[in-house]
Write a protein that holds these residues in place. Structure first.
Motif: not given
Length: 572
Positions: A342-365
């Motif tokens: 079931r899809p759960f959206p990442h709209l605004f609660l987590d991505r912008a917060k301190p201590g959170v990053i997004a990376v590819t499977h290669a580990g790069r932002r």
């Protein structure tokens, strides 16, 4: 009057197809202008995608912001939309929206149960673009007591279950802030406690909470007026075709619980069925990625399959496929359910917060994590195309997880065990152990974190500029300095959630003029046929300038098409 047992009459002045915000706005406005109106809805519930939305309504220079002392102008908003839409900018449509949007707000506040509050501080998504505003343009429907709908409450499409707590308790933006701080703030704990007690009382008599917020409040307030005006709503009644007479659309063919029916429309038909987020053929035509292993996960109701667009095209309507983006994107994670997730959206609660990053499977932002959900997925699609992958990851440390949560994983004092057991949440005592658990390149992730942590300690993201605009810091943590969006990932253990491209609806739709009349391939209006909401091509041309740029135009063009229909019928 009951929508549960009656069959449609043979004819109405105006027939509206779809029961979301656009459809109900059109029906209510038409009725208040003297037309005999009916609404048909193919689902067993009403409210459409509005009822499961965030409920934001973007209306520049609206009367609520003026009353709050916030200055704005149609000229500034026009410049902003023009910059956002680029060469897809349609001046006539945008000017109609900017001229009639404030009128719509005043009209509905004076004549219906739909009452608004403005967000005094809510930056447009690109506040550094000329014409952008820092607040006032975004409206919310005031919280609504679903008990006012009486027996009709049971047929209002419920919110997505995963977006509620305690079996149906809805939270608005202010509530979420209090719940996040309830372990650190007595006022927040009291606020959360009052909501929980109200919800527990509700559950003694109702299958879910009756305090409606966000899109539920928009749909509930419109529905109260719809039923109060005696406008019939026929559920489980799907559009199958048009009736044409003398070169105009004169009615519709339907199939549903009352069998096959022909419903004539003396003035016209309004298409407001929510676009084609689950229309496989139309998605394949507008989204090239749909031809590859990459899959898009939509949060819209499954019944939004593009029926109206498909039938409109068969009647000669032009379907616009040239938008910069065919849908309004959001990243999603998948909660295990035995059927693909079931899809759960990442709209605004987590991505912008301190201590959170997004990376590819290669580990790069690959993107600034604090940009809008639409912009984030555009960055994700570029990264996925380069890597040949179908997903990326959100990564955080223990401190961030317990303070803000990650996707569906709640912050403290919520339990994280079930998410670890299901595999939704991955964990590692070290960065390398997390990389192994998630299938991320360990060397790449370690190098990325080393650079990011160095930057975060200084409060400046040199790679992507996370936390560099008013919109981004608005979504961060005001208690963190010097940058509300940045903190090193250093508190073990470490966590990751896999994320995929998704959407909250489609932007491509039928071409219309400034009166909402559907246009044919030659650009001429098709007499008797209107479109609004996501059946109408987005006036933003595939751009996403700010919160509420779907519901704002949906309500406004519902109002516009109804007034045009009333003029055609000889009314005011």
């Amino acid at each position: 009057m009951s929508f549960e047992d009656q069959a449609p009459a043979e004819a109405y002045d105006l027939v509206v197809v779809g029961s979301g915000a656009a459809g109900m706005a059109a029906a209510i406005t038409a009725r208040l202008h003297g037309l005999d109106v009916a609404v048909v809805e193919k689902e067993a519930t009403y409210g459409g995608s509005t009822a499961v939305s965030g409920g934001a309504i973007w209306i520049p220079d609206n009367p609520k912001m003026r009353a709050a002392g916030i200055n704005d102008s149609a000229e500034a908003a026009l410049a902003y939309i023009a910059a956002e839409a680029g060469n897809r900018f349609d001046r006539a449509l945008v000017e109609a929206f900017l001229r009639h949007g404030p009128e719509m707000v005043a009209f509905f506040e004076a004549n219906t149960a739909l009452q608004f509050d403005c967000r005094t501080y809510s930056p447009d998504y690109h506040p550094d673009v000329p014409g952008a505003a820092l607040g006032g343009r975004v409206l919310d429907a005031q919280d609504y007591d679903g008990r006012r709908l009486g027996r009709h409450f049971a047929r209002l499409r419920p919110p997505i279950e995963d977006f509620t707590i305690l079996g149906g308790l809805m939270l608005n933006r202010i509530d979420i802030g209090h719940f996040l701080k309830m372990s650190r703030s007595l006022p927040s704990a009291l606020h959360a406690g009052r909501l929980v007690l109200r919800h527990l009382r509700d559950r003694l008599a109702h299958p879910r909470g009756t305090r409606l917020v966000l899109g539920q409040a928009v749909a509930g307030r419109l529905a109260e007026t719809l039923f109060g005006l005696g406008i019939p709503l026929f559920l489980e009644t799907g559009l199958t075709g048009f009736v044409r007479e003398g070169g105009r659309i004169a009615g519709i063919e339907t199939q549903g619980r009352h069998g096959r029916r022909t419903i004539m429309a003396r003035v016209g038909v309004v298409l407001a069925t929510g676009g084609f987020p689950h229309g496989v053929d139309l998605r394949g035509e507008t989204m090239p990625q749909a031809e590859t292993p990459l899959r898009f996960h939509s949060l819209s109701p499954a019944g939004n399959t593009g029926d109206a667009i498909r039938i409109g095209r068969a009647a000669g309507a032009r379907f616009v496929t040239s938008n910069s983006n065919p849908a309004f994107w959001t990243p999603v994670s998948l909660l295990p359910d035995g059927d693909g997730g079931r899809p759960f959206p990442h709209l605004f609660l987590d991505r912008a917060k301190p201590g959170v990053i997004a990376v590819t499977h290669a580990g790069r932002r690959f993107v600034n994590e604090a940009v809008s959900y639409h912009d984030f997925v555009q960055g994700m699609l570029t990264a996925l195309a380069e890597d040949g992958r179908t997903s990326t990851w959100l990564v955080c440390d223990h401190r961030a997880l317990r303070r803000y949560g990650l996707g569906a994983v709640p912050p403290f004092p919520g339990r994280i065990g079930p998410y670890l057991s299901s595999g939704y949440l991955r964990r590692g005592r070290t960065v390398r152990e997390l990389a192994e658990a998630a299938g991320i390149d360990a060397d790449g992730l370690a190098a990325t974190l080393a650079q990011f942590n160095t930057d975060a300690a200084q409060g400046q993201d040199t790679a992507f500029g996370k936390g560099s605009t008013a919109y981004q810091t608005y979504l961060g943590d005001a208690e963190v300095a010097p940058n509300p969006c940045l903190a090193p990932l250093s508190a073990a253990p470490f966590y990751a959630v896999e994320i995929f491209p998704g959407d909250i609806g489609t932007s491509a739709g039928l071409a219309t003029n400034a009166d909402g009349q559907v246009l044919d391939e030659d650009g001429a209006p098709i007499a008797g046929l209107y479109a609004c909401g996501n059946d109408m091509n987005s006036i933003m041309g595939g751009a996403y300038p700010g919160a509420g740029i779907t519901l704002g135009p949906a309500l406004t063009f519902g109002y516009i098409v109804a007034r045009h229909a009333a003029r055609v019928a000889g009314g005011p």
